[in-house]
Write a protein that holds these residues in place. Sequence first.
Motif, PDB file in Angstrom:
ATOM      1  N   ARG A 118    -146.449 -87.629  38.147  1.00 56.68           N
ATOM      2  CA  ARG A 118    -146.777 -86.703  37.054  1.00 56.68           C
ATOM      3  C   ARG A 118    -147.235 -85.344  37.613  1.00 56.68           C
ATOM      4  NH1 ARG A 118    -147.881 -89.197  31.949  1.00 56.68           N
ATOM      5  NH2 ARG A 118    -146.958 -91.288  31.959  1.00 56.68           N
ATOM      6  N   GLY A 119    -146.948 -84.307  36.830  1.00 55.34           N
ATOM      7  CA  GLY A 119    -147.433 -82.981  37.152  1.00 55.34           C
ATOM      8  C   GLY A 119    -148.847 -82.775  36.630  1.00 55.34           C
ATOM      9  N   GLU A 120    -149.377 -81.584  36.838  1.00 53.86           N
ATOM     10  CA  GLU A 120    -150.749 -81.287  36.443  1.00 53.86           C
ATOM     11  C   GLU A 120    -150.968 -81.434  34.939  1.00 53.86           C
ATOM     12  OE1 GLU A 120    -153.527 -80.731  38.144  1.00 53.86           O
ATOM     13  OE2 GLU A 120    -152.404 -81.181  39.959  1.00 53.86           O
ATOM     14  N   GLU A 178    -146.680 -84.157  32.811  1.00 54.46           N
ATOM     15  CA  GLU A 178    -145.230 -84.298  32.663  1.00 54.46           C
ATOM     16  C   GLU A 178    -144.665 -85.165  33.785  1.00 54.46           C
ATOM     17  OE1 GLU A 178    -145.707 -80.748  35.414  1.00 54.46           O
ATOM     18  OE2 GLU A 178    -146.774 -81.679  33.717  1.00 54.46           O
ATOM     19  N   VAL A 179    -143.664 -85.975  33.470  1.00 52.55           N
ATOM     20  CA  VAL A 179    -143.046 -86.866  34.456  1.00 52.55           C
ATOM     21  C   VAL A 179    -142.091 -86.069  35.329  1.00 52.55           C
ATOM     22  CG1 VAL A 179    -141.622 -88.916  34.785  1.00 52.55           C
ATOM     23  CG2 VAL A 179    -143.230 -88.814  32.876  1.00 52.55           C
ATOM     24  N   LYS A 180    -142.244 -86.214  36.644  1.00 51.87           N
ATOM     25  CA  LYS A 180    -141.402 -85.485  37.588  1.00 51.87           C
ATOM     26  C   LYS A 180    -140.207 -86.333  38.000  1.00 51.87           C
ATOM     27  CE  LYS A 180    -144.780 -82.255  39.511  1.00 51.87           C
ATOM     28  NZ  LYS A 180    -143.953 -81.054  39.379  1.00 51.87           N
ATOM     29  N   SER A 181    -139.162 -85.678  38.432  1.00 47.70           N
ATOM     30  CA  SER A 181    -137.943 -86.382  38.828  1.00 47.70           C
ATOM     31  C   SER A 181    -138.004 -86.764  40.303  1.00 47.70           C
ATOM     32  CB  SER A 181    -136.718 -85.505  38.544  1.00 47.70           C
ATOM     33  OG  SER A 181    -136.808 -84.277  39.242  1.00 47.70           O
ATOM     34  N   HIS A 182    -136.939 -87.367  40.792  1.00 48.24           N
ATOM     35  CA  HIS A 182    -136.891 -87.876  42.161  1.00 48.24           C
ATOM     36  C   HIS A 182    -137.181 -86.782  43.186  1.00 48.24           C
ATOM     37  CE1 HIS A 182    -133.899 -90.912  40.286  1.00 48.24           C
ATOM     38  NE2 HIS A 182    -135.136 -91.347  40.185  1.00 48.24           N
ATOM     39  N   HIS A 183    -137.980 -87.141  44.166  1.00 50.67           N
ATOM     40  CA  HIS A 183    -138.330 -86.270  45.296  1.00 50.67           C
ATOM     41  C   HIS A 183    -139.177 -85.061  44.903  1.00 50.67           C
ATOM     42  CE1 HIS A 183    -135.338 -88.596  47.608  1.00 50.67           C
ATOM     43  NE2 HIS A 183    -136.092 -88.257  48.640  1.00 50.67           N
ATOM     44  N   VAL A 233    -149.572 -89.666  41.628  1.00 52.85           N
ATOM     45  CA  VAL A 233    -149.045 -91.016  41.442  1.00 52.85           C
ATOM     46  C   VAL A 233    -149.800 -91.683  40.293  1.00 52.85           C
ATOM     47  CG1 VAL A 233    -148.682 -93.266  42.508  1.00 52.85           C
ATOM     48  CG2 VAL A 233    -148.484 -91.178  43.890  1.00 52.85           C
ATOM     49  N   TRP A 234    -149.054 -92.074  39.264  1.00 44.90           N
ATOM     50  CA  TRP A 234    -149.610 -92.834  38.148  1.00 44.90           C
ATOM     51  C   TRP A 234    -148.981 -94.218  38.161  1.00 44.90           C
ATOM     52  CZ3 TRP A 234    -150.939 -90.211  32.903  1.00 44.90           C
ATOM     53  CH2 TRP A 234    -151.615 -89.017  33.126  1.00 44.90           C
ATOM     54  N   GLY A 257    -147.701 -87.980  45.755  1.00 41.50           N
ATOM     55  CA  GLY A 257    -146.542 -88.607  46.357  1.00 41.50           C
ATOM     56  C   GLY A 257    -145.284 -88.276  45.590  1.00 41.50           C
ATOM     57  N   TYR A 258    -144.204 -88.982  45.944  1.00 39.27           N
ATOM     58  CA  TYR A 258    -142.945 -88.830  45.208  1.00 39.27           C
ATOM     59  C   TYR A 258    -142.175 -90.138  45.292  1.00 39.27           C
ATOM     60  CZ  TYR A 258    -140.730 -88.083  49.813  1.00 39.27           C
ATOM     61  OH  TYR A 258    -140.284 -88.227  51.107  1.00 39.27           O
ATOM     62  N   VAL A 259    -141.208 -90.316  44.423  1.00 41.20           N
ATOM     63  CA  VAL A 259    -140.325 -91.480  44.479  1.00 41.20           C
ATOM     64  C   VAL A 259    -138.909 -90.994  44.739  1.00 41.20           C
ATOM     65  CG1 VAL A 259    -141.729 -92.963  43.001  1.00 41.20           C
ATOM     66  CG2 VAL A 259    -140.003 -91.480  41.976  1.00 41.20           C
ATOM     67  N   ASP A 260    -138.112 -91.827  45.426  1.00 37.62           N
ATOM     68  CA  ASP A 260    -136.722 -91.458  45.655  1.00 37.62           C
ATOM     69  C   ASP A 260    -135.847 -92.078  44.567  1.00 37.62           C
ATOM     70  OD1 ASP A 260    -136.351 -94.130  46.300  1.00 37.62           O
ATOM     71  OD2 ASP A 260    -136.035 -93.776  48.444  1.00 37.62           O
TER      72      ASP A 260
END
Length: 582
Positions: A397-399, A402-407, A412-413, A451-454
């Motif tokens: 998630r952003g500040e 909002e849900v962020k896309s891959h990479h 981290v939620w 973090g991020y997810v691929d």
Amino acid sequence: MTELVPTPNNCVLPRIRADFATFNDAIDYAAKSEKGMNFHDMRGTLTRVYPYSEMRADAVQMAYRLVDAGIGKADRVALIAETGPDFAALFCACTLAGAWPVPLPLPTTFGGKDSYIDQLSVQLQSADPKVLIYPPEIAEMAAAAAERQGCEGVDWDTFAQRPAPEVELPKADPEDICYLQYSSGSTRFPQGVAVTHAALLHNLYGHAASMDIGNNDRVVSWLPWYHDMGLVGCFLSLIANQVSADYLKTEHFARRPLAWLDLISRNEGTTLSYSPTFGYDICARRISSQSNVEERFDLSRWRTAGNGADMIRPDVMQNFVNAFSAAGFKASAFTPSYGLAEATLAVTVMPPGEGISVELVEEERLSGTRRDLSRPARYRAIVNCGKPLPDMDVEIRGENGEVKSHHQIGKVWCRGPSVMHSYFRNQEATDECLVPSEDGKGAWLDTGDMGYVDAKGYLFIVGRAKDMIIINGKNHWPQDIEWAVEQLPGFNHGDIAAFAVETENGEEAPAVLVHCRVSDPDERVKLRDEIRDKVRAITGMNCVVELVPPRTLPRTSSGKLSRAKAKKLYLSGEIEPFRLAA
């Protein structure tokens, strides 16, 4: 003298992977097996065999004593978490009696008696237990902390001599709180994570399923039982999944790290063992000067070398492989994971056999800054921490939520049945991190980690939980370090900022920036050394102390200290410390 025979890896009782309504049901089922815990001394010699059947029998008697002492449902019982049969039986006794066990740390080799009493006292004040039960060896310190809090204090040998009239023990409900867990490093601002029976069992099932625990698996552990990895992953999980285990005390590992690997080698069938990065690092360093690796160790059966609790360093893992591949250790055994106490234990686990996987990410992307094109790009290796456990959702998630896309990097939620119930008696802190979901499927936990997810759903962690300082697998709240320095003469609240930095040798250490109002050079050196000694008493490590001009440390719009910005300004050179003699 009869030779001790360790509990077996397997028995005729069918294995159930933590599929129970409550932890009490898991205790009852494990007691039907021949498996159990095996305790070893500093040299790895087996000193006590403790089948789960014997543990349950002891726990029932201890539960009768708790009830006879007036302790009932939802009462807290603080337990000093020494690795051994006494703590194991008492923890289970609390859950059988409907009380909430509260594991608390043993004294360490640093900080001194007064520091330990202070830490215990504050955690007792937060948990508000009816009794503190502790090993006889630390009676003086533990009793002093209990007296300060106003609760009863008793050593477990004395408690075991009390009457145990048989009574009907209460039946646990899956939504009852099972235990409270406190951060090992929290002394001034403790947060008791309340975990229900249902949350615990769900996480234990997911963890076992993700690691594919089978019929012949066996665990070796030296991890402390007050930390989530040691408590949940290497104690409660083994009961709920009916796995035999061999234990070294944490202090024994600290003195003789290679005893851990000796135990893995000697106990045929050992397949699983966990450690933070620093455990692997210590062993690789200790063995570097020895040439008999293949003669002394046999690590060929070690299929799951778990790694978590702090940032995973690929270079350390490679050094371990280099040091112990001759003894049969396979790099594919490494099993990175990500978790936190607020999610009971695990959130993601690397699938078995996939080993360490990294991605190179530009430093500027990690920090959110624009790269100076006149300088070469710098990269950091980010370790893949695996895929979510069954029924665990992970989003970035952003500040603004909002849900962020891959990479795309963000917070981290996670959401799932094993997310904590609450922070004990702290609704404000609970509301800050548990966010109700719009679809009504349970609250999201804002971990505070970055973090991020691929595209395949693997999670990569790039930063620390909020401002937490995690060094050698131990959590240190920056507020605690700052508060300790504030107790020295001449400081005000807000004069100190603490965070972790990487030193020249590549390891991390606490850094402390301090507003300095002293002008004499010799007095400044004296002050720096005094602060360094104070922080060492809290953390057990040397720290970087920088004295800076007054009103240098940045603040948020609401006037609060901004540690993240202070660290950024310090590393970029925009905060210039006073230059002192070495």
